[in-house]
Design a protein around this motif. Structure first.
Motif, PDB file in Angstrom:
ATOM      1  N   ASP A   6       0.807  -1.214   0.000  1.00  0.00           N
ATOM      2  CA  ASP A   6       0.000   0.000   0.000  1.00  0.00           C
ATOM      3  C   ASP A   6       0.843   1.268   0.000  1.00  0.00           C
ATOM      4  O   ASP A   6       0.509   2.242  -0.649  1.00  0.00           O
ATOM      5  N   ARG A   7       1.926   1.253   0.739  1.00  0.00           N
ATOM      6  CA  ARG A   7       2.751   2.449   0.892  1.00  0.00           C
ATOM      7  C   ARG A   7       4.160   2.161   0.389  1.00  0.00           C
ATOM      8  O   ARG A   7       4.837   1.268   0.889  1.00  0.00           O
ATOM      9  N   ARG A  31       1.664   5.585  -8.489  1.00  0.00           N
ATOM     10  CA  ARG A  31       0.431   6.258  -8.043  1.00  0.00           C
ATOM     11  C   ARG A  31      -0.731   5.936  -8.967  1.00  0.00           C
ATOM     12  O   ARG A  31      -1.860   5.734  -8.509  1.00  0.00           O
ATOM     13  N   GLN A  36       0.034   4.409  -2.570  1.00  0.00           N
ATOM     14  CA  GLN A  36       0.439   5.638  -1.882  1.00  0.00           C
ATOM     15  C   GLN A  36       1.958   5.687  -1.945  1.00  0.00           C
ATOM     16  O   GLN A  36       2.633   4.773  -1.453  1.00  0.00           O
ATOM     17  N   ASP A  38       5.651   7.859  -1.504  1.00  0.00           N
ATOM     18  CA  ASP A  38       6.449   8.983  -1.020  1.00  0.00           C
ATOM     19  C   ASP A  38       7.724   9.029  -1.841  1.00  0.00           C
ATOM     20  O   ASP A  38       8.471   8.046  -1.894  1.00  0.00           O
ATOM     21  N   TYR A  51       7.547   1.675   5.312  1.00  0.00           N
ATOM     22  CA  TYR A  51       6.913   1.407   4.024  1.00  0.00           C
ATOM     23  C   TYR A  51       6.721  -0.097   3.785  1.00  0.00           C
ATOM     24  O   TYR A  51       7.428  -0.920   4.351  1.00  0.00           O
ATOM     25  N   ASP A  52       5.788  -0.395   2.890  1.00  0.00           N
ATOM     26  CA  ASP A  52       5.523  -1.775   2.491  1.00  0.00           C
ATOM     27  C   ASP A  52       6.451  -2.240   1.373  1.00  0.00           C
ATOM     28  O   ASP A  52       6.626  -3.432   1.160  1.00  0.00           O
TER      29      ASP A  52
END
Length: 107
Positions: A6-7, A31, A36, A38, A51-52
């Motif tokens: 997810d991240r 994205r 999500q 960064d 983070y994942d």
């Protein structure tokens, strides 16, 4: 096999801006896939444990990753390896392929 993340951290070390541009492209693509993301420079010392998944990018100079990228790899070498990861190395066309960049990755 699909990996669920997810991240995602897309971290980069760049000198001339090309690696940052590639990282921005990767972040945008992720994205669009619904993740999500960064996008962070390695000078910010992001924590991959938040983070994942992680995508690491570095410019290559004189046959090596930039010091910030090498530092990131070694600083996080002992972290649990449950998250998927990917890497990219961006180098000028006139430089030979960076064998040392592959050797810095911990076993």
């Amino acid at each position: 096999m699909a990996v669920h993340a997810d991240r995602v951290l897309v971290a980069h070390a760049s000198t001339g801006g090309s690696t940052k541009a590639v990282a921005e492209f990767v972040a945008t693509w992720l994205r669009i896939q619904g993740l999500q993301v960064d996008l962070r420079g390695l000078d910010e010392r992001p924590d991959p444990g938040d983070y994942d998944a992680v995508v690491l990018g570095s410019a290559v100079r004189n046959g090596a990753l930039l010091p910030a990228a090498e530092d990131f790899v070694w600083r996080n070498a002992r972290a649990p390896r449950t998250a998927p990861g990917a890497g990219m190395a961006v180098q000028p066309r006139h430089q030979p392929v960076a064998a040392r960049a592959c050797r810095i990755l911990p076993p």
